[in-house]
Design a protein around this motif. Sequence first.
Motif, PDB file in Angstrom:
ATOM      1  N   VAL A 255      48.358  46.351  38.197  1.00 32.85           N
ATOM      2  CA  VAL A 255      49.537  45.574  37.781  1.00 32.85           C
ATOM      3  C   VAL A 255      49.438  44.430  38.890  1.00 32.85           C
ATOM      4  O   VAL A 255      49.923  44.836  40.216  1.00 32.85           O
ATOM      5  CB  VAL A 255      50.804  46.508  37.829  1.00 32.85           C
ATOM      6  CG1 VAL A 255      52.228  45.313  37.479  1.00 32.85           C
ATOM      7  CG2 VAL A 255      50.852  47.133  36.644  1.00 32.85           C
TER       8      VAL A 255
ATOM      9  N   LYS B 188      51.660  41.992  39.239  1.00 35.03           N
ATOM     10  CA  LYS B 188      53.085  41.019  39.121  1.00 35.03           C
ATOM     11  C   LYS B 188      53.393  41.114  40.767  1.00 35.03           C
ATOM     12  O   LYS B 188      53.239  41.901  41.330  1.00 35.03           O
ATOM     13  CB  LYS B 188      54.182  41.459  38.296  1.00 35.03           C
ATOM     14  CG  LYS B 188      54.575  42.968  38.654  1.00 35.03           C
ATOM     15  CD  LYS B 188      55.797  43.460  38.124  1.00 35.03           C
ATOM     16  CE  LYS B 188      56.360  44.805  38.562  1.00 35.03           C
ATOM     17  NZ  LYS B 188      56.469  45.803  37.764  1.00 35.03           N
TER      18      LYS B 188
ATOM     19  N   ASN C 213      54.045  41.257  34.060  1.00 36.75           N
ATOM     20  CA  ASN C 213      55.068  41.609  33.069  1.00 36.75           C
ATOM     21  C   ASN C 213      55.821  40.501  32.506  1.00 36.75           C
ATOM     22  O   ASN C 213      56.611  40.530  31.855  1.00 36.75           O
ATOM     23  CB  ASN C 213      56.136  42.703  33.679  1.00 36.75           C
ATOM     24  CG  ASN C 213      56.682  42.103  34.729  1.00 36.75           C
ATOM     25  OD1 ASN C 213      56.276  41.278  35.373  1.00 36.75           O
ATOM     26  ND2 ASN C 213      57.883  42.878  35.174  1.00 36.75           N
TER      27      ASN C 213
ATOM     28  N   ILE D 255      52.696  43.734  30.085  1.00 34.94           N
ATOM     29  CA  ILE D 255      53.435  45.009  29.782  1.00 34.94           C
ATOM     30  C   ILE D 255      54.778  44.944  29.939  1.00 34.94           C
ATOM     31  O   ILE D 255      55.686  45.758  29.861  1.00 34.94           O
ATOM     32  CB  ILE D 255      52.862  45.993  31.162  1.00 34.94           C
ATOM     33  CG1 ILE D 255      53.029  44.993  32.412  1.00 34.94           C
ATOM     34  CG2 ILE D 255      51.467  46.169  31.134  1.00 34.94           C
ATOM     35  CD1 ILE D 255      53.010  46.049  33.890  1.00 34.94           C
TER      36      ILE D 255
ATOM     37  N   MET E 149      57.691  54.316  29.941  1.00 36.52           N
ATOM     38  CA  MET E 149      57.937  54.539  31.268  1.00 36.52           C
ATOM     39  C   MET E 149      58.693  55.594  31.407  1.00 36.52           C
ATOM     40  O   MET E 149      59.816  55.865  30.909  1.00 36.52           O
ATOM     41  CB  MET E 149      58.763  53.402  31.874  1.00 36.52           C
ATOM     42  CG  MET E 149      57.928  52.189  32.612  1.00 36.52           C
ATOM     43  SD  MET E 149      58.845  50.909  32.990  1.00 36.52           S
ATOM     44  CE  MET E 149      59.065  50.122  31.565  1.00 36.52           C
TER      45      MET E 149
ATOM     46  N   MET F 145      52.832  55.087  36.472  1.00 38.12           N
ATOM     47  CA  MET F 145      52.938  53.977  37.658  1.00 38.12           C
ATOM     48  C   MET F 145      52.732  54.569  38.907  1.00 38.12           C
ATOM     49  O   MET F 145      52.267  55.485  39.110  1.00 38.12           O
ATOM     50  CB  MET F 145      54.346  53.155  37.401  1.00 38.12           C
ATOM     51  CG  MET F 145      54.381  53.017  35.985  1.00 38.12           C
ATOM     52  SD  MET F 145      56.106  52.076  35.576  1.00 38.12           S
ATOM     53  CE  MET F 145      56.655  51.558  37.034  1.00 38.12           C
ATOM     54  N   SER F 146      52.684  53.685  39.959  1.00 42.60           N
ATOM     55  CA  SER F 146      52.553  54.191  41.325  1.00 42.60           C
ATOM     56  C   SER F 146      53.001  55.507  41.708  1.00 42.60           C
ATOM     57  O   SER F 146      52.350  56.356  42.375  1.00 42.60           O
ATOM     58  CB  SER F 146      52.681  53.222  42.135  1.00 42.60           C
ATOM     59  OG  SER F 146      52.217  52.152  42.130  1.00 42.60           O
TER      60      SER F 146
ATOM     61  N   ARG G 214      49.089  52.312  34.495  1.00 45.15           N
ATOM     62  CA  ARG G 214      49.541  50.791  35.147  1.00 45.15           C
ATOM     63  C   ARG G 214      50.046  50.875  36.561  1.00 45.15           C
ATOM     64  O   ARG G 214      51.127  51.163  36.751  1.00 45.15           O
ATOM     65  CB  ARG G 214      50.318  50.230  34.280  1.00 45.15           C
ATOM     66  CG  ARG G 214      50.371  50.339  32.383  1.00 45.15           C
ATOM     67  CD  ARG G 214      51.613  50.037  31.773  1.00 45.15           C
ATOM     68  NE  ARG G 214      52.904  50.508  32.434  1.00 45.15           N
ATOM     69  CZ  ARG G 214      53.279  51.764  31.819  1.00 45.15           C
ATOM     70  NH1 ARG G 214      52.738  52.318  31.038  1.00 45.15           N
ATOM     71  NH2 ARG G 214      54.434  51.955  32.430  1.00 45.15           N
ATOM     72  N   VAL G 215      49.074  50.633  37.520  1.00 51.10           N
ATOM     73  CA  VAL G 215      49.449  50.791  38.884  1.00 51.10           C
ATOM     74  C   VAL G 215      49.633  49.614  39.543  1.00 51.10           C
ATOM     75  O   VAL G 215      48.456  48.987  39.339  1.00 51.10           O
ATOM     76  CB  VAL G 215      48.471  51.883  39.785  1.00 51.10           C
ATOM     77  CG1 VAL G 215      48.896  51.916  40.889  1.00 51.10           C
ATOM     78  CG2 VAL G 215      48.413  53.193  39.011  1.00 51.10           C
ATOM     79  N   GLY G 216      50.553  49.317  40.189  1.00 51.41           N
ATOM     80  CA  GLY G 216      50.577  48.074  41.039  1.00 51.41           C
ATOM     81  C   GLY G 216      50.740  48.369  42.466  1.00 51.41           C
ATOM     82  O   GLY G 216      49.768  48.364  43.268  1.00 51.41           O
ATOM     83  N   SER G 217      52.094  48.673  42.870  1.00 50.05           N
ATOM     84  CA  SER G 217      52.230  48.610  44.407  1.00 50.05           C
ATOM     85  C   SER G 217      51.474  49.563  45.294  1.00 50.05           C
ATOM     86  O   SER G 217      50.947  49.384  46.366  1.00 50.05           O
ATOM     87  CB  SER G 217      53.998  48.754  44.598  1.00 50.05           C
ATOM     88  OG  SER G 217      54.154  50.072  43.903  1.00 50.05           O
TER      89      SER G 217
HETATM   90  C1  LIG Z   1      56.012  46.968  37.586  1.00 53.81           C
HETATM   91  C2  LIG Z   1      55.370  47.753  36.504  1.00 53.81           C
HETATM   92  C3  LIG Z   1      54.282  48.564  36.710  1.00 53.81           C
HETATM   93  C4  LIG Z   1      54.041  49.002  37.934  1.00 53.81           C
HETATM   94  O1  LIG Z   1      54.657  49.296  38.888  1.00 53.81           O
HETATM   95  P1  LIG Z   1      54.323  49.997  40.348  1.00 53.81           P
HETATM   96  O2  LIG Z   1      55.501  51.060  40.536  1.00 53.81           O
HETATM   97  O3  LIG Z   1      54.304  48.670  40.961  1.00 53.81           O
HETATM   98  O4  LIG Z   1      52.832  50.793  40.169  1.00 53.81           O
HETATM   99  C5  LIG Z   1      53.805  49.360  35.416  1.00 53.81           C
HETATM  100  N1  LIG Z   1      54.628  49.146  34.380  1.00 53.81           N
HETATM  101  C6  LIG Z   1      55.492  48.208  34.113  1.00 53.81           C
HETATM  102  C7  LIG Z   1      55.833  47.979  32.638  1.00 53.81           C
HETATM  103  C8  LIG Z   1      55.965  47.440  35.257  1.00 53.81           C
HETATM  104  O5  LIG Z   1      56.908  46.487  35.030  1.00 53.81           O
END
Ligand SMILES: *Cc1c(COP(=O)(O)O)cnc(C)c1O
Length: 218
Positions: free
Chosen positions: A24, A26, A47, A68, A154, A195-196, A211-214
């Motif tokens: 992710v 964003k 997103n 997403i 989520m 997620m993270s 879906r991993v971002g931070s």
């Molecule tokens: C931001 C987001 C993520 C990733 O979140 P992190 O906590 O940064 O890993 C995953 N899914 C969706 C829908 C998001 O908006």
Amino acid sequence: MVNQKALKEISIICETHNAHLVAVTKNRTLEEIKELYDLGYTVFAENRVQDLLEKKEILANDIEWHLIGHLQRNKVKYIVPFVKLIHSIDSISLTKEINKEAFKIDKTIDCLLQFHIAQEESKFGIKTENLDNFMQEYKQLKLSNIKIRGIMGMASFTENQNLIKKEFKQLKDIFDKLKNQYFQQEDFNILSMGMSGDYKIALEYGSTLVRVGSALFK
Ligand SMILES: *Cc1c(COP(=O)(O)O)cnc(C)c1O
């Protein structure tokens, strides 16, 4: 900056579970995204449509972009030409719009149905109690330019591990029910959850795509 150690660890955990890692991107700079790309990662998710369009324009052509976040009907036409997977279908009207725009350019778009299982009110998604109604309506439409590949959800943003487990179990049950009752095809095979903060739990509960971002950055 990319946290290479974390990236490697998360990749290995995903591989062990036969799951895909979607990065992710964003709120990340172009430099950070390029760094990920140079490390061999090419599947990214945003997103917001505006951010997706801006980044796609500048970055490499072989990146697979996923959406997403919540998608407004009037923005569908901008992403349909290139988006690889839309995770966030949450209404019949959006479904129709995607099909209409995809039909115009003779494409079939892979999509996921987003379910609302978390306790927070603000999150988008189909409510579990509306699942059957949604599916009755969906089936009648016989849309030819949209392919439902699975579901996304989520968990609540909480420290309560039991609640997270319960919610991921619920998502997995919804996935199984849909697969058995409505989408018997082989390629209904994407369960997008994790997620993270909770991807390890999600993988235990059958996630096929996190879906991993931070956690990928420092
Ligand atoms: C931001 C987001 C993520 C990733 O979140 P992190 O906590 O940064 O890993 C995953 N899914 C969706 C829908 C998001 O908006």
